[in-house]
Design an enzyme around this catalytic site. Structure first.
Site, mmCIF file in Angstrom:
data_model
loop_
_atom_site.group_PDB
_atom_site.id
_atom_site.type_symbol
_atom_site.label_atom_id
_atom_site.label_comp_id
_atom_site.label_asym_id
_atom_site.label_seq_id
_atom_site.Cartn_x
_atom_site.Cartn_y
_atom_site.Cartn_z
ATOM 1 N N ARG A 1 39.076 64.095 29.988
ATOM 2 C CA ARG A 1 38.916 64.229 31.446
ATOM 3 C C ARG A 1 39.974 65.173 32.019
ATOM 4 O O ARG A 1 39.672 66.028 32.859
ATOM 5 C CB ARG A 1 39.016 62.846 32.091
ATOM 6 C CG ARG A 1 38.987 62.829 33.627
ATOM 7 C CD ARG A 1 38.857 61.390 34.104
ATOM 8 N NE ARG A 1 39.345 61.178 35.459
ATOM 9 C CZ ARG A 1 38.622 61.351 36.570
ATOM 10 N NH1 ARG A 1 37.375 61.775 36.480
ATOM 11 N NH2 ARG A 1 39.145 61.110 37.760
ATOM 12 N N HIS B 1 38.254 62.113 43.136
ATOM 13 C CA HIS B 1 39.533 61.747 43.745
ATOM 14 C C HIS B 1 39.392 61.688 45.259
ATOM 15 O O HIS B 1 38.900 62.631 45.880
ATOM 16 C CB HIS B 1 40.614 62.773 43.391
ATOM 17 C CG HIS B 1 41.073 62.694 41.981
ATOM 18 N ND1 HIS B 1 41.681 63.746 41.322
ATOM 19 C CD2 HIS B 1 41.018 61.683 41.073
ATOM 20 C CE1 HIS B 1 41.982 63.388 40.092
ATOM 21 N NE2 HIS B 1 41.594 62.136 39.917
ATOM 22 N N ARG C 1 35.487 59.465 33.840
ATOM 23 C CA ARG C 1 36.416 58.411 33.447
ATOM 24 C C ARG C 1 35.766 57.610 32.329
ATOM 25 O O ARG C 1 34.541 57.560 32.208
ATOM 26 C CB ARG C 1 36.720 57.479 34.615
ATOM 27 C CG ARG C 1 37.428 58.121 35.800
ATOM 28 C CD ARG C 1 37.689 57.077 36.879
ATOM 29 N NE ARG C 1 38.422 57.617 38.023
ATOM 30 C CZ ARG C 1 37.869 58.062 39.136
ATOM 31 N NH1 ARG C 1 36.532 58.028 39.269
ATOM 32 N NH2 ARG C 1 38.608 58.534 40.127
#
Length: 299
Positions: free
Chosen positions: A244, A267, A148
């Site tokens: 990403r 995630h 990120r």
């Protein structure tokens, strides 16, 4: 006829005459309001004065459960809000119970991923000035590990272990994860580390710094990546999220291992990874044929 319908008919006549709306627009209003009337009838509501915010939220939730897309619900809610404003204007209601109630968040379209060939073109930077070396290093790391933007700018010197080819990043919720990095990324980091002291003040912890000799900002990274996308003649805009997303798609195309990609991306929910990546049906079928034991036919 529902006891709720007469006021809707009056409203539709009003906006047709006062606002000069087309018959098609009036029909759309009528259709959108009819769905709410049906839901109110199901809930035994016989008068508009019985409607409150809780009921409006319940109806929005019901429409969502029925599978309506967020944009459709937002359109219907807007029609209801306008109708209730009309009832307030003519003192039928004291307030608008739909005011301040939002539809479900609109689904954000995924960015188009960069192809493997275009990614190589982006990262094949000839310039050897310090800023170009830094930028190449940032993009290599981001694509290498699917970082990120916030994770990239937050990297400190102590977070990267070149000998082990790994990096520790801090993601959402301050959760840390250890990620592998490619040989190419290791090589570019080594080159950057040799010239980094020229850019930063003593004891600066950040791996990537700006010309102001302090940790580079997220906005600066975005601007630099967009610049390189144009300079390297890539189609479309280049931004950190697109790198990403491309990492995730390319990894999934190569491995077919959704769980592994989920872990690499950080995630918490596998469903997020499924939404985040998109593969065409042909590729998914290929993975299925390779992986499912019953899909492998004996010749």
């Amino acid at each position: 006829m529902s006891a709720l319908q007469p006021l809707i008919d009056t409203y539709l006549n009003h906006i047709a005459s006062q606002r000069g709306l087309s018959p098609v627009t009036i029909t759309n209003y009528q259709s959108n309001l009819a769905e709410f009337v049906a839901l109110l009838n199901e809930n035994k509501v016989g008068c508009w004065t019985e409607l409150d915010g809780q009921l409006v939220r319940l109806m929005v939730k019901t429409l969502h459960k029925k599978g309506l897309k967020a944009r459709s619900i937002a359109t219907k809610l807007s029609a209801l809000r306008s109708f209730l404003d009309y009832l307030v204007q003519f003192d039928i209601l004291s307030n608008n119970p739909a005011k301040g109630i939002a539809a479900p968040k609109l689904d954000k379209p995924l960015p188009k991923n960069v192809s493997v060939d275009d990614m190589f073109q982006l990262l094949d930077i000839d310039e050897k000035d310090p800023l170009s070396i830094r930028d190449q290093c940032m993009m290599e790391l981001m694509y290498s590990s699917g970082l990120r933007l916030s994770e990239l700018v937050g990297i400190n010197l102590q977070d990267i272990k070149l000998s082990a080819k790994e990096i520790m990043v801090t993601g959402k919720g301050s959760k840390q994860r250890l990620l592998p990095i490619t040989d190419r990324a290791v090589a570019t980091v080594k080159i950057w580390l040799k010239i980094r002291p020229e850019f930063c003040i003593k004891d600066e912890k950040a791996l990537f710094v700006s010309k102001q000799k302090k940790r580079i900002s997220a906005r600066n990274v975005q601007a630099r990546m967009e610049k390189w996308g144009l300079k390297q003649a890539l189609p479309g805009h280049i931004n950190p999220h697109k790198l990403r997303h491309s990492f995730a798609t390319h990894m999934l195309e190569s491995s077919g291992n959704l769980r592994a990609v989920q872990t690499l991306l950080g995630h918490a929910d596998l469903a997020t990874t499924q939404i985040y990546t998109h593969l065409d049906f042909q590729h998914l079928s290929k993975i299925y044929d390779q992986a499912h034991p019953r899909a492998k036919r004996k010749k």
